[in-house]
Motif scaffolding. Sequence first.
Motif, PDB file in Angstrom:
ATOM      1  N   VAL A 140      -8.872  20.435   4.176  1.00  9.04           N
ATOM      2  CA  VAL A 140      -9.576  21.649   4.622  1.00  9.04           C
ATOM      3  C   VAL A 140      -8.796  22.297   5.772  1.00  9.04           C
ATOM      4  CG1 VAL A 140     -11.683  22.531   5.722  1.00  9.04           C
ATOM      5  CG2 VAL A 140     -11.853  20.863   3.864  1.00  9.04           C
ATOM      6  N   ALA A 141      -8.323  21.461   6.704  1.00 13.63           N
ATOM      7  CA  ALA A 141      -7.552  21.986   7.834  1.00 13.63           C
ATOM      8  C   ALA A 141      -6.305  22.722   7.341  1.00 13.63           C
ATOM      9  CB  ALA A 141      -7.160  20.841   8.769  1.00 13.63           C
ATOM     10  N   LYS A 142      -5.672  22.172   6.304  1.00 17.23           N
ATOM     11  CA  LYS A 142      -4.467  22.820   5.761  1.00 17.23           C
ATOM     12  C   LYS A 142      -4.813  24.125   5.051  1.00 17.23           C
ATOM     13  CE  LYS A 142      -2.835  19.021   3.721  1.00 17.23           C
ATOM     14  NZ  LYS A 142      -1.964  18.143   2.937  1.00 17.23           N
ATOM     15  N   VAL A 143      -5.907  24.085   4.259  1.00 18.26           N
ATOM     16  CA  VAL A 143      -6.317  25.302   3.545  1.00 18.26           C
ATOM     17  C   VAL A 143      -6.541  26.439   4.544  1.00 18.26           C
ATOM     18  CG1 VAL A 143      -8.192  26.357   2.204  1.00 18.26           C
ATOM     19  CG2 VAL A 143      -7.326  24.103   1.562  1.00 18.26           C
ATOM     20  N   LEU A 144      -7.166  26.106   5.677  1.00 19.82           N
ATOM     21  CA  LEU A 144      -7.506  27.155   6.643  1.00 19.82           C
ATOM     22  C   LEU A 144      -6.303  27.617   7.466  1.00 19.82           C
ATOM     23  CD1 LEU A 144     -10.953  25.767   7.863  1.00 19.82           C
ATOM     24  CD2 LEU A 144     -10.553  27.679   6.308  1.00 19.82           C
ATOM     25  N   ASN A 145      -5.239  26.832   7.471  1.00 12.65           N
ATOM     26  CA  ASN A 145      -4.108  27.173   8.335  1.00 12.65           C
ATOM     27  C   ASN A 145      -2.770  27.376   7.641  1.00 12.65           C
ATOM     28  OD1 ASN A 145      -5.271  27.310  10.982  1.00 12.65           O
ATOM     29  ND2 ASN A 145      -5.665  25.117  10.794  1.00 12.65           N
ATOM     30  N   CYS A 146      -2.693  27.073   6.342  1.00 11.26           N
ATOM     31  CA  CYS A 146      -1.414  27.174   5.633  1.00 11.26           C
ATOM     32  C   CYS A 146      -0.843  28.589   5.764  1.00 11.26           C
ATOM     33  CB  CYS A 146      -1.602  26.818   4.160  1.00 11.26           C
ATOM     34  SG  CYS A 146      -0.104  27.041   3.193  1.00 11.26           S
TER      35      CYS A 146
ATOM     36  N   MET B 144       0.829  -1.209   0.000  1.00  4.31           N
ATOM     37  CA  MET B 144       0.000   0.000   0.000  1.00  4.31           C
ATOM     38  C   MET B 144       0.862   1.257   0.000  1.00  4.31           C
ATOM     39  SD  MET B 144      -3.217  -0.837  -0.051  1.00  4.31           S
ATOM     40  CE  MET B 144      -4.430   0.100   0.864  1.00  4.31           C
ATOM     41  N   VAL B 145       2.046   1.180  -0.620  1.00  5.19           N
ATOM     42  CA  VAL B 145       2.935   2.339  -0.638  1.00  5.19           C
ATOM     43  C   VAL B 145       2.308   3.482  -1.438  1.00  5.19           C
ATOM     44  CG1 VAL B 145       5.236   3.153  -1.248  1.00  5.19           C
ATOM     45  CG2 VAL B 145       4.927   0.823  -0.438  1.00  5.19           C
ATOM     46  N   PHE B 146       1.786   3.138  -2.620  1.00  2.00           N
ATOM     47  CA  PHE B 146       1.185   4.163  -3.482  1.00  2.00           C
ATOM     48  C   PHE B 146       0.036   4.870  -2.773  1.00  2.00           C
ATOM     49  CE2 PHE B 146       2.179   2.840  -8.158  1.00  2.00           C
ATOM     50  CZ  PHE B 146       3.528   2.948  -7.879  1.00  2.00           C
ATOM     51  N   TYR B 147      -0.782   4.082  -2.076  1.00  2.02           N
ATOM     52  CA  TYR B 147      -1.971   4.670  -1.456  1.00  2.02           C
ATOM     53  C   TYR B 147      -1.586   5.758  -0.462  1.00  2.02           C
ATOM     54  CZ  TYR B 147      -6.162   5.268   1.296  1.00  2.02           C
ATOM     55  OH  TYR B 147      -7.222   5.821   1.960  1.00  2.02           O
ATOM     56  N   ARG B 148      -0.573   5.447   0.360  1.00  2.00           N
ATOM     57  CA  ARG B 148      -0.134   6.447   1.343  1.00  2.00           C
ATOM     58  C   ARG B 148       0.593   7.601   0.666  1.00  2.00           C
ATOM     59  NH1 ARG B 148       0.025   2.204   5.047  1.00  2.00           N
ATOM     60  NH2 ARG B 148       1.915   1.360   4.141  1.00  2.00           N
ATOM     61  N   LYS B 149       1.436   7.224  -0.299  1.00  2.00           N
ATOM     62  CA  LYS B 149       2.249   8.227  -0.978  1.00  2.00           C
ATOM     63  C   LYS B 149       1.384   9.206  -1.772  1.00  2.00           C
ATOM     64  CE  LYS B 149       6.261   8.056  -4.115  1.00  2.00           C
ATOM     65  NZ  LYS B 149       7.027   7.083  -4.929  1.00  2.00           N
ATOM     66  N   TYR B 150       0.320   8.683  -2.360  1.00  2.57           N
ATOM     67  CA  TYR B 150      -0.482   9.528  -3.253  1.00  2.57           C
ATOM     68  C   TYR B 150      -1.851   9.880  -2.688  1.00  2.57           C
ATOM     69  CZ  TYR B 150       3.225   8.697  -6.503  1.00  2.57           C
ATOM     70  OH  TYR B 150       4.458   8.647  -7.087  1.00  2.57           O
ATOM     71  N   ARG B 151      -1.996   9.759  -1.392  1.00  2.00           N
ATOM     72  CA  ARG B 151      -3.209  10.246  -0.747  1.00  2.00           C
ATOM     73  C   ARG B 151      -3.335  11.730  -1.128  1.00  2.00           C
ATOM     74  NH1 ARG B 151      -5.325   8.599   4.604  1.00  2.00           N
ATOM     75  NH2 ARG B 151      -3.664   7.106   4.834  1.00  2.00           N
ATOM     76  N   PRO B 152      -4.518  12.182  -1.547  1.00  2.00           N
ATOM     77  CA  PRO B 152      -4.615  13.570  -2.008  1.00  2.00           C
ATOM     78  C   PRO B 152      -4.136  14.568  -0.950  1.00  2.00           C
ATOM     79  CG  PRO B 152      -6.687  12.400  -2.352  1.00  2.00           C
ATOM     80  CD  PRO B 152      -5.793  11.485  -1.594  1.00  2.00           C
ATOM     81  N   GLN B 153      -3.338  15.539  -1.376  1.00  2.00           N
ATOM     82  CA  GLN B 153      -2.803  16.545  -0.455  1.00  2.00           C
ATOM     83  C   GLN B 153      -3.341  17.941  -0.743  1.00  2.00           C
ATOM     84  OE1 GLN B 153      -1.130  15.686   2.108  1.00  2.00           O
ATOM     85  NE2 GLN B 153      -0.512  13.614   1.572  1.00  2.00           N
ATOM     86  N   THR B 154      -4.020  18.076  -1.881  1.00  2.00           N
ATOM     87  CA  THR B 154      -4.609  19.373  -2.223  1.00  2.00           C
ATOM     88  C   THR B 154      -6.039  19.119  -2.710  1.00  2.00           C
ATOM     89  OG1 THR B 154      -3.883  19.182  -4.516  1.00  2.00           O
ATOM     90  CG2 THR B 154      -2.395  20.327  -3.024  1.00  2.00           C
ATOM     91  N   ILE B 155      -6.812  20.180  -2.805  1.00  4.27           N
ATOM     92  CA  ILE B 155      -8.190  20.018  -3.296  1.00  4.27           C
ATOM     93  C   ILE B 155      -8.150  19.467  -4.717  1.00  4.27           C
ATOM     94  CG2 ILE B 155     -10.332  21.242  -3.856  1.00  4.27           C
ATOM     95  CD1 ILE B 155      -9.616  23.261  -1.693  1.00  4.27           C
TER      96      ILE B 155
ATOM     97  N   THR C 191       0.515  29.589  -2.137  1.00 10.00           N
ATOM     98  CA  THR C 191       1.068  30.143  -3.370  1.00 10.00           C
ATOM     99  C   THR C 191       0.067  30.069  -4.510  1.00 10.00           C
ATOM    100  OG1 THR C 191       2.105  27.997  -3.633  1.00 10.00           O
ATOM    101  CG2 THR C 191       3.520  29.796  -2.923  1.00 10.00           C
ATOM    102  N   LYS C 192      -0.646  28.918  -4.573  1.00 10.01           N
ATOM    103  CA  LYS C 192      -1.589  28.746  -5.683  1.00 10.01           C
ATOM    104  C   LYS C 192      -3.020  28.932  -5.193  1.00 10.01           C
ATOM    105  CE  LYS C 192       0.256  24.841  -7.410  1.00 10.01           C
ATOM    106  NZ  LYS C 192       0.082  23.548  -8.027  1.00 10.01           N
ATOM    107  N   GLY C 193      -3.532  30.138  -5.263  1.00 13.46           N
ATOM    108  CA  GLY C 193      -4.913  30.387  -4.855  1.00 13.46           C
ATOM    109  C   GLY C 193      -5.152  29.954  -3.426  1.00 13.46           C
ATOM    110  N   ILE C 194      -6.169  29.102  -3.235  1.00 17.12           N
ATOM    111  CA  ILE C 194      -6.473  28.697  -1.867  1.00 17.12           C
ATOM    112  C   ILE C 194      -5.780  27.394  -1.479  1.00 17.12           C
ATOM    113  CG2 ILE C 194      -8.718  29.846  -1.885  1.00 17.12           C
ATOM    114  CD1 ILE C 194      -9.901  26.948  -2.088  1.00 17.12           C
ATOM    115  N   GLU C 195      -5.129  26.744  -2.439  1.00 15.17           N
ATOM    116  CA  GLU C 195      -4.502  25.443  -2.154  1.00 15.17           C
ATOM    117  C   GLU C 195      -3.397  25.574  -1.101  1.00 15.17           C
ATOM    118  OE1 GLU C 195      -5.564  22.653  -3.077  1.00 15.17           O
ATOM    119  OE2 GLU C 195      -6.111  22.555  -5.196  1.00 15.17           O
TER     120      GLU C 195
END
Length: 384
Positions: free
Chosen positions: A54-60, A1-12, A64-68
């Motif tokens: 969402v937590a990251k968007v609100l606290n980043c 399950m390396v890919f699953y953890r590695k590529y878990r979505p990190q942005t919207i 740099t790229k819009g709200i991401e």
Amino acid sequence: MVFYRKYRPQTIEELDSKEIREKLYNALKSPEVFHAFLFTGPKGLGKTSAARIVAKVLNCEKKTKGIEPCNKCGQCVSIANGTNLDILEIDGASNRGIDEIRDLREKIKLSPMSARKKIYIIDEVHMLTTEAFNALLKTLEEPPSHVVFILCTTEPHKVPGTILSRCLHLQFKKATEDELVRSFERIIKKEKLAGEKDALRLIANLSDGSFRDGVKILEEMALITKDKKITKELVQKNYSIAGIQYKIAQMIRSLEEKDAKSGLKVVAKLASEGVEVGHFMQGLIEALHNSLLFKIGVEFVPGNSALAIDNSKLEISEIKKLIELLSTAKSELKYAVLPQIPLELVIVEWGILPSKEAGPAELHPRPTSSVASLLWLKIGGKGI
Ligand SMILES: [Zn+2]
């Protein structure tokens, strides 16, 4: 399950679902922040990943790229690895009482330690007791400006309407084939692999709308491919789709002929080859279902990987009966002493049921050979 953890979505942008992406963009780009989100839908569709985004968007600290979120600053990194003290993930099942919620209400008043917003992610929120819901409602009615709730649940009907009405509701659904292919392409690109579109579509079909399952297959294929290329043939070979589809066709033939002996031979072959009987039964039911729709005149659904039999010898009433028998047998599978027994019993029962007498339908010409009556319409989107 390396890919699953590695590529878990990190942005919207990396979330599978177009609908969820659009709703989150709209909700998060406005200066007026929602104080409560409700994420509903089956397990494994990325509700928790989306909540962390969402937590990251609100606290980043360095967007740099819009709200991401940037995914590099202290806030983003600590949220991603679960060490941010202002992001509280609470399991509703084990913190369901009024005392826990009261305790939470007390702590909510305190300002965040380092983040802009304190985020409470309450998983399985439907497990809360009525008293706990009432206490939560009081907080939702007058939330401190530094707090955002993200309530997640697999059973939204158990969440009181008073809570629902105060949340922005996002419904997570099984990903469509296109959405999964989009996510696979993101991974393929980053892994510097090449993937045939048909291969990715086939993987999407095999994973039944689950990003997690699909990525697992993709990873297996990436490990066995010799030239960094994921082809449809490779996926088919390793998932023996063609093999299983062929056996489904054989089984339908023996059911048409009420030939229990040849039906049981197919089952014996499945068992000896280690094919999972439940998977086979699922395919068989889907093929019969497609055949039923076809006979009734409903158009075949594109993208459906099941075998389509457009003019099997079976009558509508027979197909209906078979689907009923097989569905019951499939539900009995987990209690079976041997996994093949429920299917074998259906074959035997079907073999001894009296044949339908020749009705008006018999007057119409029918294919003489049942082999000719089988049409491989769709396997993984296109013909084999
Ligand atoms: Zn950041």
